[in-house]
Design a protein around this motif. Structure first.
Motif, PDB file in Angstrom:
ATOM      1  N   SER A 183       0.810  -1.213   0.000  1.00 17.57           N
ATOM      2  CA  SER A 183       0.000   0.000   0.000  1.00 17.57           C
ATOM      3  C   SER A 183       0.847   1.269   0.000  1.00 17.57           C
ATOM      4  CB  SER A 183      -0.922   0.010   1.223  1.00 17.57           C
ATOM      5  OG  SER A 183      -0.155  -0.100   2.420  1.00 17.57           O
ATOM      6  N   ASN A 184       2.157   1.152   0.306  1.00 18.26           N
ATOM      7  CA  ASN A 184       3.015   2.333   0.305  1.00 18.26           C
ATOM      8  C   ASN A 184       3.378   2.781  -1.100  1.00 18.26           C
ATOM      9  OD1 ASN A 184       4.509   0.033  -0.142  1.00 18.26           O
ATOM     10  ND2 ASN A 184       6.339   0.778   0.890  1.00 18.26           N
ATOM     11  N   LEU A 185       3.027   2.000  -2.104  1.00 20.91           N
ATOM     12  CA  LEU A 185       3.291   2.355  -3.492  1.00 20.91           C
ATOM     13  C   LEU A 185       2.114   3.153  -4.029  1.00 20.91           C
ATOM     14  CD1 LEU A 185       5.267   1.969  -5.901  1.00 20.91           C
ATOM     15  CD2 LEU A 185       3.864   0.009  -6.559  1.00 20.91           C
ATOM     16  N   GLY A 186       2.402   4.347  -4.579  1.00 20.60           N
ATOM     17  CA  GLY A 186       1.333   5.201  -5.090  1.00 20.60           C
ATOM     18  C   GLY A 186       0.678   4.619  -6.331  1.00 20.60           C
ATOM     19  N   GLY A 187      -0.599   4.934  -6.532  1.00 21.62           N
ATOM     20  CA  GLY A 187      -1.307   4.463  -7.715  1.00 21.62           C
ATOM     21  C   GLY A 187      -1.484   2.968  -7.756  1.00 21.62           C
ATOM     22  N   LEU A 188      -1.740   2.363  -6.601  1.00 19.61           N
ATOM     23  CA  LEU A 188      -1.886   0.910  -6.537  1.00 19.61           C
ATOM     24  C   LEU A 188      -3.006   0.429  -7.444  1.00 19.61           C
ATOM     25  CD1 LEU A 188      -0.883  -1.660  -5.136  1.00 19.61           C
ATOM     26  CD2 LEU A 188      -2.570  -1.254  -3.348  1.00 19.61           C
ATOM     27  N   LYS A 189      -4.114   1.154  -7.451  1.00 17.56           N
ATOM     28  CA  LYS A 189      -5.236   0.858  -8.336  1.00 17.56           C
ATOM     29  C   LYS A 189      -5.760   2.167  -8.906  1.00 17.56           C
ATOM     30  CE  LYS A 189      -7.800  -1.505  -5.413  1.00 17.56           C
ATOM     31  NZ  LYS A 189      -8.943  -2.319  -4.904  1.00 17.56           N
ATOM     32  N   THR A 190      -5.987   2.176 -10.214  1.00 18.20           N
ATOM     33  CA  THR A 190      -6.605   3.323 -10.862  1.00 18.20           C
ATOM     34  C   THR A 190      -7.891   2.856 -11.531  1.00 18.20           C
ATOM     35  OG1 THR A 190      -5.461   3.006 -12.983  1.00 18.20           O
ATOM     36  CG2 THR A 190      -4.287   4.252 -11.279  1.00 18.20           C
ATOM     37  N   THR A 191      -8.434   3.675 -12.419  1.00 14.59           N
ATOM     38  CA  THR A 191      -9.656   3.285 -13.118  1.00 14.59           C
ATOM     39  C   THR A 191      -9.406   2.252 -14.212  1.00 14.59           C
ATOM     40  OG1 THR A 191      -9.378   5.167 -14.630  1.00 14.59           O
ATOM     41  CG2 THR A 191     -10.767   5.504 -12.673  1.00 14.59           C
ATOM     42  N   SER A 192      -8.127   2.041 -14.593  1.00 11.28           N
ATOM     43  CA  SER A 192      -7.843   1.088 -15.674  1.00 11.28           C
ATOM     44  C   SER A 192      -6.575   0.266 -15.455  1.00 11.28           C
ATOM     45  CB  SER A 192      -7.719   1.838 -17.009  1.00 11.28           C
ATOM     46  OG  SER A 192      -6.664   2.787 -16.949  1.00 11.28           O
ATOM     47  N   LEU A 242     -11.262  -2.267  -9.546  1.00 11.96           N
ATOM     48  CA  LEU A 242     -10.576  -1.007  -9.779  1.00 11.96           C
ATOM     49  C   LEU A 242     -11.404   0.164  -9.264  1.00 11.96           C
ATOM     50  CD1 LEU A 242      -9.264  -1.593 -13.414  1.00 11.96           C
ATOM     51  CD2 LEU A 242      -8.205  -2.208 -11.243  1.00 11.96           C
ATOM     52  N   ARG A 243     -10.775   1.323  -9.272  1.00 14.85           N
ATOM     53  CA  ARG A 243     -11.476   2.538  -8.869  1.00 14.85           C
ATOM     54  C   ARG A 243     -12.458   2.954  -9.958  1.00 14.85           C
ATOM     55  NH1 ARG A 243      -9.148   5.281  -4.604  1.00 14.85           N
ATOM     56  NH2 ARG A 243      -7.119   4.494  -3.920  1.00 14.85           N
ATOM     57  N   THR A 244     -13.473   3.687  -9.559  1.00 17.23           N
ATOM     58  CA  THR A 244     -14.449   4.197 -10.515  1.00 17.23           C
ATOM     59  C   THR A 244     -14.490   5.711 -10.418  1.00 17.23           C
ATOM     60  OG1 THR A 244     -16.207   3.886  -8.875  1.00 17.23           O
ATOM     61  CG2 THR A 244     -15.871   2.117 -10.475  1.00 17.23           C
ATOM     62  N   ALA A 245     -14.567   6.369 -11.573  1.00 22.41           N
ATOM     63  CA  ALA A 245     -14.660   7.824 -11.597  1.00 22.41           C
ATOM     64  C   ALA A 245     -16.077   8.244 -11.269  1.00 22.41           C
ATOM     65  CB  ALA A 245     -14.254   8.354 -12.978  1.00 22.41           C
ATOM     66  N   GLN A 246     -16.211   9.238 -10.405  1.00 24.67           N
ATOM     67  CA  GLN A 246     -17.533   9.703  -9.990  1.00 24.67           C
ATOM     68  C   GLN A 246     -18.133  10.578 -11.076  1.00 24.67           C
ATOM     69  OE1 GLN A 246     -17.561  12.013  -6.404  1.00 24.67           O
ATOM     70  NE2 GLN A 246     -19.742  11.674  -6.021  1.00 24.67           N
ATOM     71  N   GLN A 247     -19.317  10.230 -11.516  1.00 20.94           N
ATOM     72  CA  GLN A 247     -20.012  11.016 -12.525  1.00 20.94           C
ATOM     73  C   GLN A 247     -20.540  12.308 -11.923  1.00 20.94           C
ATOM     74  OE1 GLN A 247     -20.048  10.197 -15.710  1.00 20.94           O
ATOM     75  NE2 GLN A 247     -18.963   8.271 -15.318  1.00 20.94           N
TER      76      GLN A 247
END
Length: 258
Positions: A40-49, A178-183
Motif C-alpha cells: 500500500s506504500n506504493l502510489g497508484g496501486l489501483k486506478t480506473t484502468s 478497480l477505482r471508478t470515476a464519480q459522474q
C-alpha cells in the motif's frame, strides 16, 4: 439431510491431493502461491484502468531460467473452466477481444531470468497491469498489456510455459476491483435541488460581497471623519498690524549733543 452419511475428514484432504496428482500427471504443477497486489506504500496501486502486482519472485525457482512466465487476466466467470492449453496470442486469449468474446487474455510474458530470486534489498519488483495504450486496438498485438475496460472485478494468475507447454501455475488471485470515476450527475444534491458545487460558489460570492461592503463602509467613515476634523480646526486669521515709529528725534538728540 438426516439420512445422509457424514463425510469422512480424510475425504476433504484427499480431493486436493488427487487434483495435484492429476495435474502432475499432465505435466502441470499447481503452486500454492497466488498473485497479490503490491504494498500500500506504493502510489497508484489501483486506478480506473490499471493495478499493480508483485512480481512472482521465488515462485518458479525450481524451473529453468528459460521458462516463460505469463500473466493471465480473466473475469471471475472464466476462472472455474479456464483452459491452460489454449496458447497465448490466439483469438480466444486476445486482449482486443476481452472481455466480450475472450473471457481471459495473456500478457506480460518474460523468461524466468527476469524474476531472479531473491530480490536485491530496496529493489522495487512490481508489474503494472494495463499500462500500454498504443496497442489497445492493434490486432497484431493480441498480448497487449492494455488498459482494463472497466472496474471489474478481475482475477489473475501466473502461468509457466516450457516450449509452449504449461508446466506450472499459481493459484488465482482474490478478485480485484478497480477505482471508478464519480459522474457529475451522481454528486449529492440538497433538498432544493442545488448541487454542492453551486452551494460552494454561492458561499464564496457571499463572502466576497461582505468584504467589499465592509470596505465601502470603512471608506465612507474615513471620509466623514476627515471632513469633520478639518471644519473643527478652522480658526479665524487675525489681522496683522505693523506699528509705525517716528525716528526723527534720534537725529535731533545727536545734533544737540554735538
Amino acid at each position: 439431510h438426516p439420512h445422509s452419511r457424514p463425510r469422512h475428514p480424510r475425504a476433504r484432504t484427499m480431493v486436493p491431493l488427487l487434483l495435484l496428482l492429476l495435474a502432475t500427471a499432465h505435466g502441470l504443477v499447481q503452486l500454492s502461491d497466488k498473485p497479490k497486489l503490491a504494498g500500500s506504500n506504493l502510489g497508484g496501486l489501483k486506478t480506473t484502468s490499471t493495478f499493480v502486482l508483485e512480481q512472482p519472485r521465488c515462485v518458479f525457482k525450481d524451473y529453468p531460467i528459460t521458462t516463460e512466465i505469463w500473466l493471465v487476466v480473466a473475469i471471475p466467470e472464466a476462472v472455474p473452466d479456464f483452459n491452460n492449453s489454449v496458447e497465448p496470442g490466439t483469438p480466444e486469449r486476445a486482449f482486443q477481444e476481452f472481455p466480450t468474446r475472450a473471457h481471459a487474455y495473456m500478457t506480460l510474458n518474460t523468461t524466468l531470468l527476469n524474476y531472479p530470486c531473491p530480490k536485491s534489498p530496496g529493489e522495487i519488483t512490481v508489474l503494472r497491469v494495463g499500462s500500454e495504450t498504443n496497442c489497445t486496438k492493434d490486432m497484431s498485438r493480441p498480448t497487449c498489456n492494455g488498459p482494463l475496460p472497466g472496474p471489474g472485478p478481475y482475477q489473475v494468475k501466473f502461468l509457466a510455459l516450457n516450449d509452449s507447454e504449461p508446466v506450472a501455475e499459481t493459484s488465482w488471485s482474490d478478485p480485484i476491483t478497480l477505482r471508478t470515476a464519480q459522474q457529475y450527475s451522481s454528486i449529492p444534491t440538497t433538498g432544493n435541488g442545488h448541487s454542492a458545487s453551486m452551494i460552494a460558489l454561492t458561499s464564496i460570492l457571499s463572502i466576497l460581497f461582505a468584504i467589499l461592503l465592509a470596505g465601502l463602509v470603512a471608506m465612507l467613515v474615513f471620509w466623514g471623519s476627515d471632513a469633520c476634523g478639518s471644519s473643527g480646526t478652522f480658526t479665524k486669521t487675525e489681522a496683522v498690524s505693523v506699528r509705525r515709529y517716528n525716528t526723527h528725534h534720534v537725529y535731533e538728540q545727536t545734533a544737540a549733543r554735538l
